[in-house]
Write an enzyme that holds these catalytic residues in place. Structure first.
Site, PDB file in Angstrom:
ATOM      1  N   ASP A 159       0.860  -1.184   0.000  1.00 39.19           N
ATOM      2  CA  ASP A 159       0.000   0.000   0.000  1.00 39.19           C
ATOM      3  C   ASP A 159       0.898   1.236   0.000  1.00 39.19           C
ATOM      4  O   ASP A 159       1.700   1.424   0.913  1.00 39.19           O
ATOM      5  CB  ASP A 159      -0.887  -0.036   1.265  1.00 39.19           C
ATOM      6  N   ASP A 181      -2.794   2.486  -6.189  1.00 41.68           N
ATOM      7  CA  ASP A 181      -1.738   2.553  -5.170  1.00 41.68           C
ATOM      8  C   ASP A 181      -1.718   1.343  -4.238  1.00 41.68           C
ATOM      9  O   ASP A 181      -1.114   1.397  -3.188  1.00 41.68           O
ATOM     10  CB  ASP A 181      -1.912   3.821  -4.330  1.00 41.68           C
ATOM     11  N   GLU A 182      -2.364   0.268  -4.619  1.00 41.60           N
ATOM     12  CA  GLU A 182      -2.493  -0.839  -3.679  1.00 41.60           C
ATOM     13  C   GLU A 182      -2.593  -2.157  -4.443  1.00 41.60           C
ATOM     14  O   GLU A 182      -3.275  -2.223  -5.464  1.00 41.60           O
ATOM     15  CB  GLU A 182      -3.781  -0.612  -2.876  1.00 41.60           C
TER      16      GLU A 182
END
Length: 418
Positions: free
Chosen positions: A10, A104-105
């Site tokens: 993350d 983003d993860e």
DNA sequence: TCTGGGGTCCTCTCTCAA
DNA sequence: TCTGTTGAGAGAGGACCC
């Protein structure tokens, strides 16, 4: 059987961190990325801004009140996409089993990579360092035997906000096999995936605050209170039973566009134009994915936030803007916009490859209808060569030229209208 | 002058056909 | 022929995630 090795990576304050990377003068300052208009929301903010109580999904006006001296920036979806691709390229050097959750993860299943690259914690630390060295961004990584535990572990690895900047966290947190329950049970039940405000409110009535409290509730009680599916699911999670696999190539089940307007619309004429614009955007994405869909859904949110959906299923999949706009327009015609419409959305689901069989009406010699599928592909070709605004539905030509809908436009709310 | 956009999944209700 | 049951599918709404 050897346990799975799942990583959850993350990125830390991703959008805001990208903005600081692009403009180093922002370093150390509270930076808020998101909608800048009256109806915008915060997409991400630096840890300096979080120390003032700002968080993602908060209305931008509220964020301004909390921290008037913060730097407020509109999001740049395309730029974040470029950084995201570079980060994911690093992930893919360790395993093809990468499931992106957002820009983003991601979850990574590195069970098959340990012989080549070392154990899970080692791979996690290397990935984190490489992403920082090669892309310039920090991330937090959880290592565990399941997605649930890996996700909770990455949360535990996060930095802590402070007005002078992020206080570094562990960066990598490992939950070894056999220690899942000791890690899980003290955590707030709200941290479980699937427990939002409404479910938490119901659980609170049973005195459930931590995951351990939840684990102590009999499964029958949970299924009665929450429904069979959610009740059983949460009971399993509370006992660290999570069989979900890392799915590398998830196919979309629906494609949609929606937009909140800077001012409410009260008439069908202007809303029908928005229907054409949104439908054109959805159709364009469908075609680039090589898909068509049978069900068209519109979403209407009124000024008082009451939200309705209306849908219609066709016999054959549709993929062109005019077809989607016709169906969506018919659905909208039965909605009274007089109270004021603040948001309009158009979506297509029941996705499948386009039906290329010749329809009877297309086969007739005196074909009256334009050949929209071919025309649409021609439009795509022109836009690829000359840009989005080169060609589009006549209904969308206004004072400012052609208004074309694209993913990421007004992602976090309409721009300020003065 | 509070509350985005793009998704997934679940539940409930209604209708229709067997 | 009528009625009740059941299951599938559509439609609508809600909760949740990032």
């Amino acid at each position: 059987m050897t346990p799975n090795v799942i990583l959850h990576v993350d990125m830390d304050a991703f959008y805001a961190a990208v903005e600081v990377l692009e403009d180093p003068s922002l370093r150390g300052r509270p930076v808020v990325v998101g909608g800048t208009g009256r109806r915008g929301v915060v997409a991400a903010c630096t840890y300096e801004a979080r120390a003032y109580g700002i968080h993602s999904a908060m209305p931008s006006v509220q964020a301004r009140r909390l921290c008037p001296h913060a730097v407020f920036l509109p999001g740049r979806h395309d730029v974040y996409g470029q950084y995201s691709r570079r980060v994911f390229d690093v992930f893919k050097t360790y395993t093809p089993l990468v499931e992106g959750i957002s820009l983003d993860e991601a979850f990574l299943d590195v069970s098959g990579a340990t012989r080549l690259f070392g154990d899970g914690p080692g791979i996690a630390a290397t990935i984190r360092t490489r992403v920082h060295d090669e892309v310039g961004l920090w991330s937090s990584v959880g290592v565990a035997t399941s997605k649930l535990m890996a996700k909770l572990a990455s949360e535990a690895a996060k930095p802590t906000p402070s007005r002078s900047g992020a206080i570094p966290g562990a960066g990598v947190v490992v939950v070894p096999p056999g220690e899942e329950l000791a890690f899980l049970h003290p955590r707030p039940v709200r941290s479980l995936w699937g427990v939002g405000p409404a479910t938490f409110a119901r659980l609170e009535r049973f005195g459930v605050v931590t995951v351990g409290d939840l684990a102590a509730v009999p499964v029958d009680t949970l299924t009665t209170a929450l429904g069979p599916s959610l009740g059983r699911h949460l009971h399993d999670l509370a006992w660290a039973r999570d069989e979900r696999r890392v799915e590398a190539d998830r196919r979309p089940k629906s494609i949609s566009h929606e937009e909140t307007f800077a001012r409410n619309h009260h008439d069908h004429v202007s809303l029908q134009k928005e229907i054409v614009r949104l439908s054109d955007g959805v159709a364009s994405r469908l075609r680039s994915a090589g898909l068509a869909g049978r069900t068209v859904t519109i979403k209407v949110r009124f000024g008082d936030f009451r939200t309705i959906t209306r849908s219609h299923s066709e016999g054959a999949p549709v993929e062109t803007g005019p077809d989607i706009a016709r169906i969506a327009g018919n659905l909208l015609a039965n909605v009274d916009p007089a109270p004021g419409v603040r948001l309009l959305g158009v979506g297509v689901s029941q996705l499948a490859p386009p039906d290329r069989q010749l329809r009877l009406d297309e086969a007739l010699p005196e074909q009256a209808e334009p050949d929209w599928p071919r025309a649409s592909h021609a439009v795509d070709e022109v836009r690829r060569k000359f840009g989005d605004k080169a060609l589009g539905p006549a209904a969308l030509v206004g004072d400012g030229g052609l208004r074309v809908k694209r993913p990421g436009d007004t992602q976090w709310g309409p721009p300020g209208d003065g």
